[in-house]
Design a protein around this motif. Structure first.
Motif, short mmCIF file in Angstrom:
data_model
loop_
_atom_site.label_atom_id
_atom_site.label_comp_id
_atom_site.label_asym_id
_atom_site.label_seq_id
_atom_site.Cartn_x
_atom_site.Cartn_y
_atom_site.Cartn_z
N GLU A 1 -1.64 8.30 7.72
CA GLU A 1 -2.55 7.31 7.89
C GLU A 1 -2.32 6.03 7.03
O GLU A 1 -1.77 6.33 5.85
CB GLU A 1 -4.08 7.82 7.42
N GLU B 1 -4.05 2.37 5.21
CA GLU B 1 -5.11 1.47 5.27
C GLU B 1 -4.68 0.51 4.00
O GLU B 1 -4.17 0.73 3.11
CB GLU B 1 -6.47 2.04 4.48
N LYS C 1 -8.34 -6.79 7.23
CA LYS C 1 -8.24 -5.24 6.84
C LYS C 1 -7.52 -4.77 8.01
O LYS C 1 -7.47 -5.28 9.15
CB LYS C 1 -9.60 -4.67 6.75
N THR D 1 1.04 5.25 1.80
CA THR D 1 0.27 6.03 2.89
C THR D 1 -0.31 7.25 2.46
O THR D 1 -0.18 7.68 1.31
CB THR D 1 1.31 6.39 3.93
N SER D 2 -0.85 7.73 3.45
CA SER D 2 -1.73 9.06 3.08
C SER D 2 -0.58 10.24 3.01
O SER D 2 0.57 9.92 3.49
CB SER D 2 -2.63 9.55 4.21
N CYS E 1 -6.79 -0.75 9.43
CA CYS E 1 -6.77 0.95 9.12
C CYS E 1 -6.09 1.47 10.65
O CYS E 1 -6.54 1.17 11.63
CB CYS E 1 -8.29 1.14 9.30
N GLY E 2 -5.22 2.39 10.25
CA GLY E 2 -4.54 2.85 11.12
C GLY E 2 -3.45 3.97 10.84
O GLY E 2 -3.71 4.48 9.85
N ARG E 3 -2.39 4.08 11.71
CA ARG E 3 -1.47 5.29 11.34
C ARG E 3 -0.20 4.56 11.66
O ARG E 3 0.32 3.64 12.56
CB ARG E 3 -1.77 6.53 12.08
N THR F 1 0.80 -1.31 0.00
CA THR F 1 -0.08 -0.04 0.01
C THR F 1 0.84 1.27 0.03
O THR F 1 2.16 1.13 0.03
CB THR F 1 -1.04 -0.04 1.32
N THR G 1 -4.28 -6.56 12.58
CA THR G 1 -5.32 -6.53 11.80
C THR G 1 -6.61 -6.78 12.43
O THR G 1 -6.72 -7.25 13.61
CB THR G 1 -5.13 -7.66 10.68
N CYS G 2 -7.55 -6.34 11.56
CA CYS G 2 -8.93 -6.70 11.96
C CYS G 2 -9.42 -8.15 12.10
O CYS G 2 -8.56 -8.94 11.54
CB CYS G 2 -9.99 -6.24 11.01
#
Length: 118
Positions: free
Chosen positions: A58, A60, A72, A44-45, A74-76, A42, A96-97
């Motif tokens: 961020e 994801e 999934k 990052t933001s 979602c974090g930082r 992935t 992870t989830c």
């Protein structure tokens, strides 16, 4: 890449206009009879200011599919860690989830190459 709030706002803005590639495996996990790991890739933001002199990003992603399931996240990231030559990395330590009866730990660093400018 440290910035001071009293410096020119344009410099601060330029410092945050970058992203990092993040890729790798999550740690081995799963049910006792079905231990496995997943991979992810992935970006990052852009940088988000934190404190007086740092930033985070961020993150994801959804892992690859193994044994008919994925996870999934979602974090930082953590704050920037200087590596020399004006470059920096960020650490991600989380989980992870929960899916298919388990979750996986994540302990990884963003790419160590120069950040990608937006």
């Amino acid at each position: 890449m440290c910035y001071n709030r009293n410096e020119n706002r344009r410099h601060e803005h330029d410092c945050l206009m970058h992203v990092h590639d993040v890729e790798g495996p999550v740690q081995i996990g799963g049910r006792r009879n079905c231990l496995h790991f997943h991979c992810f890739d992935t970006t990052t933001s852009r940088g988000i200011p934190c404190g007086n002199c740092n930033h985070y990003h961020e993150v994801e992603f959804i892992t690859d599919i193994v044994d008919c399931h994925c996870h999934k996240f979602c974090g930082r990231t953590g704050p920037a860690i200087q590596t020399g030559n004006g470059e920096h990395i960020h650490l991600i330590e989380s989980v992870t989830c929960y899916c298919n009866g388990h979750k996986h730990c994540i302990k990884i660093a963003t790419g160590t190459e120069e950040p990608i400018r937006c």
